[in-house]
Scaffold this active site. Structure first.
Site, PDB file in Angstrom:
ATOM      1  N   ASP A   1       0.818  -1.224   0.000  1.00 53.98           N
ATOM      2  CA  ASP A   1       0.000   0.000   0.000  1.00 53.98           C
ATOM      3  C   ASP A   1       0.846   1.266   0.000  1.00 53.98           C
ATOM      4  O   ASP A   1       0.406   2.312   0.472  1.00 53.98           O
ATOM      5  CB  ASP A   1      -0.958   0.026   1.205  1.00 53.98           C
ATOM      6  CG  ASP A   1      -1.798  -1.223   1.317  1.00 53.98           C
ATOM      7  OD1 ASP A   1      -2.428  -1.587   0.304  1.00 53.98           O
ATOM      8  OD2 ASP A   1      -1.821  -1.839   2.387  1.00 53.98           O
TER       9      ASP A   1
ATOM     10  N   LYS B   1       2.441   2.018  -5.142  1.00 53.50           N
ATOM     11  CA  LYS B   1       3.130   1.459  -6.310  1.00 53.50           C
ATOM     12  C   LYS B   1       2.408   1.791  -7.607  1.00 53.50           C
ATOM     13  O   LYS B   1       3.034   1.963  -8.652  1.00 53.50           O
ATOM     14  CB  LYS B   1       3.258  -0.055  -6.146  1.00 53.50           C
ATOM     15  CG  LYS B   1       4.165  -0.478  -5.002  1.00 53.50           C
ATOM     16  CD  LYS B   1       4.288  -1.972  -4.895  1.00 53.50           C
ATOM     17  CE  LYS B   1       3.007  -2.653  -4.454  1.00 53.50           C
ATOM     18  NZ  LYS B   1       2.592  -2.290  -3.083  1.00 53.50           N
TER      19      LYS B   1
ATOM     20  N   GLY C   1      -4.035  -4.264  -4.458  1.00 56.81           N
ATOM     21  CA  GLY C   1      -4.706  -3.259  -5.269  1.00 56.81           C
ATOM     22  C   GLY C   1      -3.856  -2.018  -5.441  1.00 56.81           C
ATOM     23  O   GLY C   1      -3.043  -1.688  -4.583  1.00 56.81           O
ATOM     24  N   HIS C   2      -4.023  -1.368  -6.576  1.00 59.68           N
ATOM     25  CA  HIS C   2      -3.358  -0.100  -6.850  1.00 59.68           C
ATOM     26  C   HIS C   2      -4.429   0.944  -7.148  1.00 59.68           C
ATOM     27  O   HIS C   2      -5.395   0.665  -7.854  1.00 59.68           O
ATOM     28  CB  HIS C   2      -2.443  -0.191  -8.074  1.00 59.68           C
ATOM     29  CG  HIS C   2      -1.314  -1.159  -7.933  1.00 59.68           C
ATOM     30  ND1 HIS C   2      -0.599  -1.308  -6.765  1.00 59.68           N
ATOM     31  CD2 HIS C   2      -0.772  -2.036  -8.816  1.00 59.68           C
ATOM     32  CE1 HIS C   2       0.342  -2.220  -6.955  1.00 59.68           C
ATOM     33  NE2 HIS C   2       0.245  -2.684  -8.184  1.00 59.68           N
TER      34      HIS C   2
ATOM     35  N   GLN D   1       1.714  -6.182  -3.013  1.00 55.33           N
ATOM     36  CA  GLN D   1       2.037  -6.207  -1.580  1.00 55.33           C
ATOM     37  C   GLN D   1       3.361  -5.492  -1.301  1.00 55.33           C
ATOM     38  O   GLN D   1       3.640  -4.482  -1.921  1.00 55.33           O
ATOM     39  CB  GLN D   1       2.052  -7.649  -1.040  1.00 55.33           C
ATOM     40  CG  GLN D   1       0.701  -8.303  -0.961  1.00 55.33           C
ATOM     41  CD  GLN D   1       0.356  -9.091  -2.204  1.00 55.33           C
ATOM     42  OE1 GLN D   1       1.212  -9.510  -2.961  1.00 55.33           O
ATOM     43  NE2 GLN D   1      -0.921  -9.304  -2.435  1.00 55.33           N
TER      44      GLN D   1
END
Length: 427
Positions: A13, A16, A40-41, A223
């Site tokens: 988180d 990225k 998730g991004h 991650q």
């Protein structure tokens, strides 16, 4: 041109997606090399916000080819839904390449993930319940279903039946759950075959040929370093290798072809799920970081645990990844604090420790040793050069760079694509 790795240097988180998107217009391929839709991004382009769970961030950059590598575990239902969501918003998704060797998340993987986590009670790991761990377990146990199996019904049926011979015993006798019919699983998976066929190829071959031709390949991890199954805070980790070594196994690109490894580093620290977190805050400062930083999981919606910057884990990330430099994100979130604590070491059983302890027990008992840096009140959103930052913000960045052990090449000063200070070009 080289292959580059971009990965999280903390517990994930870190932002990225923003970093990958920033580079997306300058690279030819962006490759997701591990994890699944448990990560998730968030990418902000203009006034549009995109939440990507499985797709590489490069899918938002015209001309860039997004790749899902062999190291990823793929939920076909989630992948197709994510593709459709982007298509409905006018994003061209036809360039996507999907490795035929990537493993598939099936309905029984999701079921086992959820029931086993509930069974653990207070000892739970904090998984997302999306079937990631059980899918990787089947991969290691040589019971996995791969993307390529969708195109051979006989093999698919044999593999599903063999897997469920054992798993149905576990579901019924251990968890008191109804057995899953193999035919039902086979029918569901076969329904995805034609929708995915056009994306599937030998991605490792494509990527190596691209590097041979002088094209730029960016390898994007999900991650973060401290969630790596080998190098993270085990057992409170993910089921794959987000670290730089995982980029090779998860993409099929050899280590000698990678010339730069960029760590994404948040200006404070967060983590989702259970596990040790030395600088975690349970006070108004922690709540302020969560609120100002929008620290809620992109994939799960769960509140992220928040704490001050931890230089010990940053140094560890440099060491285990061979980081060449950092992209520091969310510096703007710290605006308004009179002074900002930074963890420079731990105290464990009365002794000062400068490096991450290898012992799980020691890390659980680590107490942060803080140094305090002066804060700033000026907005950072308009800063586009390092000199545009307030003096105290500049000093904070330089202190983090010195404490972490690698140069900071870029700084995020807001969520937008253009709200970035590039100190040293990545390409």
């Amino acid at each position: 041109m080289p292959a580059l790795v971009l990965l999280g240097a903390q517990w994930g988180d870190e932002g990225k997606g923003k970093a990958t998107d920033l580079l997306g217009g300058s690279v030819d391929y962006v490759v997701r090399y591990q994890g699944g839709n448990n990560a998730g991004h968030t990418v902000v382009v203009g006034d549009q916000k995109y939440a990507l769970h499985l797709l590489p961030s490069g899918i938002l950059s015209p001309g860039c080819i997004p790749v899902i590598g062999n190291g990823v575990v793929v939920d076909p239902e989630v992948l197709l839904a994510e593709l459709k969501g982007l298509q409905d918003r006018g994003v061209d998704t036809s360039r996507l390449l999907l490795s035929g060797n990537a493993h598939l998340i099936t309905p029984y993987h999701r079921t086992l993930d959820k029931v086993s986590e509930r069974f653990l009670g207070k000892r739970k790991i904090g998984t997302t319940g999306r079937g990631i761990g059980p899918t990787y377990a089947d991969k290691i146990n040589r019971q996995g279903i791969r993307v390529q199996d969708l195109f051979d019904e006989s093999i698919l049926r044999q593999k599903v039946e063999a897997a469920l011979d054992h798993k149905n015993q576990v579901l019924a006798k251990l968890y008191n759950r109804r057995a899953i019919a193999p035919e039902q699983v086979v029918e569901e998976l076969l329904g995805y075959a034609e929708q995915l066929r056009g994306f599937v190829c030998d991605t490792a071959l494509v990527l190596n040929q691209a590097v041979d031709e002088g094209k730029v390949v960016l390898l994007e991890g999900g991650q973060g370093t401290l969630l790596d199954v080998d190098h993270g805070t085990y057992p409170f980790v993910t089921s794959s290798n987000p670290t730089a070594g995982g980029a090779c196994t998860g993409s099929g690109i050899g280590p000698t072809r990678i010339t730069r490894v960029i760590g994404i580093l948040k200006a404070y620290t967060t983590r989702v799920g259970a596990g040790p977190f030395p600088t975690e805050l349970h006070d108004a400062d922690g709540e302020a970081l969560r609120t100002i930083g929008g620290e809620f999981g992109v994939t799960t919606g769960r509140d992220r645990r928040c704490g001050w910057f931890d230089a010990v884990i940053a140094r560890y990330a440099v060491r285990v990844n061979g980081l060449t430099d950092f992209f520091l994100t969310k510096l703007d979130v710290l605006t308004g604090w009179e002074r900002i604590p930074v963890c420079v070491a731990y105290e464990i059983d009365g002794k000062r420790v400068e490096e991450l302890p290898y012992s799980q027990s020691d890390f659980h008992h680590a107490v942060p040793v803080y140094e305090y840096l002066p804060g700033w009140t000026e907005s950072l959103s308009g800063a586009r050069t390092f000199e545009d930052l307030p003096k105290n913000a500049q000093a904070y960045v330089l202190a983090l760079q010195e404490l972490s052990g690698a140069p900071i090449s870029a700084i995020g000063v807001g969520p937008g694509r253009d709200e970035t200070i590039e100190i040293t070009p990545f390409l």
